[in-house]
Design a protein around this motif. Structure first.
Motif, PDB file in Angstrom:
ATOM      1  N   THR A  46       0.004   5.933  -3.119  1.00  0.00           N
ATOM      2  CA  THR A  46       1.358   6.389  -2.223  1.00  0.00           C
ATOM      3  C   THR A  46       1.158   7.513  -1.591  1.00  0.00           C
ATOM      4  OG1 THR A  46       2.173   7.393  -3.991  1.00  0.00           O
ATOM      5  CG2 THR A  46       2.808   5.199  -3.850  1.00  0.00           C
TER       6      THR A  46
ATOM      7  N   GLN B 210      -1.065   7.279   2.897  1.00  0.00           N
ATOM      8  CA  GLN B 210      -0.621   6.418   3.730  1.00  0.00           C
ATOM      9  C   GLN B 210      -0.671   7.058   5.296  1.00  0.00           C
ATOM     10  OE1 GLN B 210       1.970   6.254   1.057  1.00  0.00           O
ATOM     11  NE2 GLN B 210       0.362   5.103   0.300  1.00  0.00           N
TER      12      GLN B 210
ATOM     13  N   HIS C 225       8.462   2.236  -2.766  1.00  0.00           N
ATOM     14  CA  HIS C 225       7.323   1.667  -2.566  1.00  0.00           C
ATOM     15  C   HIS C 225       7.397   0.363  -3.637  1.00  0.00           C
ATOM     16  CE1 HIS C 225       4.665   3.768   0.292  1.00  0.00           C
ATOM     17  NE2 HIS C 225       5.234   4.873  -0.338  1.00  0.00           N
TER      18      HIS C 225
ATOM     19  N   TRP D  58       1.962   0.132   0.763  1.00  0.00           N
ATOM     20  CA  TRP D  58       1.204   1.302   1.632  1.00  0.00           C
ATOM     21  C   TRP D  58       0.021   0.481   2.370  1.00  0.00           C
ATOM     22  CZ3 TRP D  58       2.045   1.825  -3.636  1.00  0.00           C
ATOM     23  CH2 TRP D  58       1.055   1.369  -4.348  1.00  0.00           C
TER      24      TRP D  58
END
Length: 420
Positions: free
Chosen positions: A4, A7, A143, A270
């Motif tokens: 996470t 990105q 996410h 992602w």
């Protein structure tokens, strides 16, 4: 380092700051600890900085390099112990409660009540932001972890269809293999192994099994027959990865799917940033579907900022404005459009988001209502860090050691779940 935090966001226009303007009651300084230090990640932090400065507050950046956040936590501990805590720090999952137990986090119930956070957040998410019923952290995004990414051209070449179950997954994998395509792109880090494992666990066992085994850490469930099937299925997936997978970064595995060298990847949203950066269009050049068997469930990873106790009145006011703006619709939209994630607010308009994000947002709402919205253990949302590390290590040992039996793996998992 966890996915996470790696990105790409794309450029964030300064002009958007005008939409984020607000008027603080009293200008103060906010010092924010985070580990968004790469090019794209730094732009995410900049969006928050612009928001605060627009209202007259001063932003003091406290960035500590290191995607996993370990270095940042070491620095944070020394600052807190010396009585010099920052206004806010990037902390997530059960770690929020661990910090709150130390008595160093600030109560932000007044902001949460005024902004109606209890109505805007699923309970499973808001509970993570609270300690003993009071908000001490503000969530930034969501996410979805249980995605399967696929290259439609590779599937066409193989004459395969997108799988909705694990049985269908192995049929498609076999077809891709026969067509000379790597069925599943995978990397070698333990968090990647565990990301795959939790999607298998959710798909094979369902949300209630997942919660009992991987959130509540119930010993009987971990050593039971459903976990046996999960581990057998998980190991079978390994057979459809390529020999160069060990040590490979997640984004390089995604690149294999982008190029058509591989047909599928089990990875959080992602991964979409890699496809988009390569000029690919969702639904045409690549497909996003829920991991096999998990269409009615959602494993979430939520980034958040915990708020630390301060003494200066102006800085406390600035801190509260920071919490307010993190959850404001304008910032939620701006931030998540570039991060590949979705807003954590349940009532957000999704017009500007792509099809994958729209599907994710719908499933986020639906699973919150159905009780099948579950925290990702692979990404620090479900259990204390020591337990997470022990379970993660066991899963990777089983993935990489062909001599380890399923029974041995279950025993080791049960022992890891008891880690203190």
């Amino acid at each position: 380092m966890t996915s996470t935090r790696t990105q790409r966001f794309g450029a964030i226009a300064l002009a958007a700051a005008a939409a984020l303007a607000f008027t603080p009651a009293q200008a103060g300084e906010v010092e924010v600890l985070h580990w968004w230090t790469s090019g794209g990640e730094a732009k995410a932090a900049a969006a928050l900085k612009i928001t605060l400065q627009k209202g007259g507050h001063r932003w003091k950046d406290f960035a500590v390099a290191g995607g996993g956040g370990d270095s940042a936590m070491t620095v944070l501990k020394s600052r807190v112990v010396s009585g010099n805590a920052p206004s806010a720090a990037q902390i997530k999952g059960p770690s929020i409660q661990e910090w709150a137990q130390e008595g160093v986090l600030a109560n932000i119930d007044d902001v949460a009540k005024a902004e109606k956070w209890d109505e805007l957040l699923p309970k499973v998410v808001s509970d993570i932001m609270k300690y003993k019923g009071s908000y001490v952290a503000a969530p930034v995004n969501v996410h979805r972890v249980n995605w399967l990414w696929a290259n439609p051209e590779a599937f066409k070449k193989a004459g395969a269809k997108l799988p909705t179950s694990w049985d269908e997954f192995f049929v498609a994998a076999e077809a891709l293999k026969k067509a000379g395509i790597v069925p599943i792109a995978h990397g070698g880090q333990n968090w990647q192994d565990f990301t795959t494992f939790e999607s298998v666990a959710l798909g094979v066992g369902g949300a209630e099994f997942y919660k009992k085994a991987l959130v509540q850490l119930d010993g009987a469930t971990i050593t039971g027959p459903t976990m046996t099937k999960v581990l057998e299925t998980f190991k079978k997936v390994k057979g459809y990865t390529d020999k160069n997978a060990p040590g490979r970064d997640w984004n390089l595995a995604t690149a294999m799917v982008i190029k058509g060298e591989a047909g599928m990847q089990l990875m959080g949203d992602w991964a979409k940033g890699e496809f988009v950066a390569a000029g690919k269009t969702p639904g045409t050049d690549f497909v996003c579907v829920a991991a096999p068997g998990t269409a009615k469930a959602f494993t979430f990873n939520v980034d958040s900022f915990a708020m630390f106790k301060l003494k200066d009145a102006a800085n406390i006011a600035a801190q509260k404005d920071l919490a307010k703006e993190i959850m404001a619709p304008a910032f939620q939209e701006l931030f998540n459009l570039y991060k590949g994630s979705i807003p954590v607010r349940l009532n957000m308009k999704m017009d500007k988001f792509d099809d994958c994000a729209k599907a994710s947002a719908k499933d986020f709402v639906d699973t919150a209502k159905a009780g099948t919205l579950v925290p990702s253990i692979a990404h620090g949302m479900a259990v204390p860090s020591a337990v997470e590390g022990a379970i993660k290590d066991t899963v990777s040992q089983f993935w990489n050691d062909d001599k380890m039996s399923v029974a041995d793996a279950q025993g080791k998992l049960a022992a890891a779940a008891r880690t203190k």
